[in-house]
Design a protein around this motif. Structure first.
Motif, PDB file in Angstrom:
ATOM      1  N   SER A   1       0.824  -1.210   0.046  1.00 40.75           N
ATOM      2  CA  SER A   1       0.042  -0.082  -0.055  1.00 40.75           C
ATOM      3  C   SER A   1       0.984   1.155   0.168  1.00 40.75           C
ATOM      4  O   SER A   1       0.748   2.468  -0.662  1.00 40.75           O
ATOM      5  CB  SER A   1      -0.884   0.057   1.168  1.00 40.75           C
TER       6      SER A   1
ATOM      7  N   ARG B   1       2.323   1.824  -3.322  1.00 41.77           N
ATOM      8  CA  ARG B   1       1.291   2.408  -4.400  1.00 41.77           C
ATOM      9  C   ARG B   1       1.187   3.943  -4.205  1.00 41.77           C
ATOM     10  O   ARG B   1       1.077   4.647  -5.075  1.00 41.77           O
ATOM     11  CB  ARG B   1       0.214   1.668  -4.114  1.00 41.77           C
ATOM     12  N   GLU B   2       1.142   4.273  -2.889  1.00 41.45           N
ATOM     13  CA  GLU B   2       1.031   5.811  -2.519  1.00 41.45           C
ATOM     14  C   GLU B   2       2.249   6.410  -3.064  1.00 41.45           C
ATOM     15  O   GLU B   2       2.091   7.483  -3.585  1.00 41.45           O
ATOM     16  CB  GLU B   2       0.964   5.994  -0.816  1.00 41.45           C
ATOM     17  N   CYS B   3       3.301   5.985  -2.776  1.00 44.26           N
ATOM     18  CA  CYS B   3       4.741   6.554  -3.340  1.00 44.26           C
ATOM     19  C   CYS B   3       4.896   6.875  -4.862  1.00 44.26           C
ATOM     20  O   CYS B   3       5.330   7.457  -5.303  1.00 44.26           O
ATOM     21  CB  CYS B   3       5.799   5.755  -2.745  1.00 44.26           C
TER      22      CYS B   3
ATOM     23  N   ARG C   1       2.300   7.327  -6.904  1.00 43.69           N
ATOM     24  CA  ARG C   1       1.104   7.992  -7.742  1.00 43.69           C
ATOM     25  C   ARG C   1       1.655   8.878  -8.700  1.00 43.69           C
ATOM     26  O   ARG C   1       2.604   9.490  -8.458  1.00 43.69           O
ATOM     27  CB  ARG C   1       0.204   8.754  -6.745  1.00 43.69           C
TER      28      ARG C   1
ATOM     29  N   GLU D   1      -0.111  13.672  -4.513  1.00 45.26           N
ATOM     30  CA  GLU D   1      -0.947  12.761  -3.966  1.00 45.26           C
ATOM     31  C   GLU D   1       0.017  11.903  -3.250  1.00 45.26           C
ATOM     32  O   GLU D   1      -0.405  11.006  -2.306  1.00 45.26           O
ATOM     33  CB  GLU D   1      -1.875  12.180  -4.656  1.00 45.26           C
ATOM     34  N   ARG D   2       1.352  11.947  -3.573  1.00 47.92           N
ATOM     35  CA  ARG D   2       2.454  11.147  -2.909  1.00 47.92           C
ATOM     36  C   ARG D   2       2.731  11.628  -1.368  1.00 47.92           C
ATOM     37  O   ARG D   2       2.574  12.784  -0.919  1.00 47.92           O
ATOM     38  CB  ARG D   2       3.689  11.179  -3.689  1.00 47.92           C
ATOM     39  N   PRO D   3       2.808  10.608  -0.598  1.00 42.26           N
ATOM     40  CA  PRO D   3       3.138  10.923   0.915  1.00 42.26           C
ATOM     41  C   PRO D   3       4.744  11.447   1.020  1.00 42.26           C
ATOM     42  O   PRO D   3       5.484  11.530   0.089  1.00 42.26           O
ATOM     43  CB  PRO D   3       3.361   9.475   1.588  1.00 42.26           C
TER      44      PRO D   3
ATOM     45  N   GLN E   1      -7.441  -2.292  -4.520  1.00 42.85           N
ATOM     46  CA  GLN E   1      -6.719  -0.950  -4.579  1.00 42.85           C
ATOM     47  C   GLN E   1      -5.810  -0.627  -5.828  1.00 42.85           C
ATOM     48  O   GLN E   1      -5.800   0.483  -6.252  1.00 42.85           O
ATOM     49  CB  GLN E   1      -5.972  -0.844  -3.137  1.00 42.85           C
TER      50      GLN E   1
ATOM     51  N   GLU F   1      -6.629   2.066  -8.307  1.00 39.91           N
ATOM     52  CA  GLU F   1      -5.491   3.258  -8.598  1.00 39.91           C
ATOM     53  C   GLU F   1      -5.140   3.364 -10.309  1.00 39.91           C
ATOM     54  O   GLU F   1      -4.984   4.331 -10.713  1.00 39.91           O
ATOM     55  CB  GLU F   1      -4.175   2.890  -8.033  1.00 39.91           C
TER      56      GLU F   1
END
Length: 162
Positions: A24, A27-29, A31, A36-38, A101, A105
């Protein structure tokens, strides 16, 4: 793994199955929209949280082992079967959630690209409309100039004939 996730939106099933939280985070990293990335701080906090959970899990496993040592063999067998079934079910759910997810995405990326294309096309159409308006204005000015020249020619022609 990061490159594949960024370009294809997919992760190896083994990573998804064994490390759903890490999957997860990957995936966030990856994007497509950097906003939207952390942040690095977000990533650090998430990794710290995962490490704390792992430590608690390993310490509770040790406590469970001590308690299980004092229980009967039948209880251990029943608990292990139940625990294994629960873990398998939970793993299957986590894999399914992670897969969904990932698909979500990918679809969100497609939608974002289509919105961008639509926006570009809208801008092109507005530009085309402005060009058409300019052309029409120029044609109207040309027609007015022709009428003016015809009037002048007629006036000169009329005076010249006298």
């Amino acid at each position: 793994v990061f490159r594949d996730c960024r370009t294809n939106g997919t992760l190896p099933p083994r990573i998804v199955r064994l490390y759903p939280e890490v999957a997860s985070l990957i995936r966030e990293c990856t994007r497509s929209d950097p906003m939207e990335r952390p942040t690095a701080r977000d990533i650090e906090e998430k990794l710290d949280e995962l490490e704390q959970r792992r430590r608690r899990s390993s310490s509770s496993s040790s406590s469970n082992k001590e308690r299980n040592d004092s229980s009967s063999i039948a209880d251990k067998r029943d608990g292990a079967t139940s625990s294994t079934a629960t873990t398998t079910t939970n793993d299957a759910h986590l894999v399914k959630i992670t897969t969904l997810q990932s698909e979500l995405e990918q679809k969100n990326n497609i939608i974002a690209k289509q919105k961008e294309q639509l926006n570009n096309m809208t801008q092109m159409m507005k530009h085309k409309d402005r060009l058409i308006e300019d052309r029409d204005r120029m044609l109207e000015q040309k027609d007015e100039r022709i009428e003016e020249l015809e009037r002048l020619l007629f006036e000169k022609g009329g005076k010249h004939e006298e």
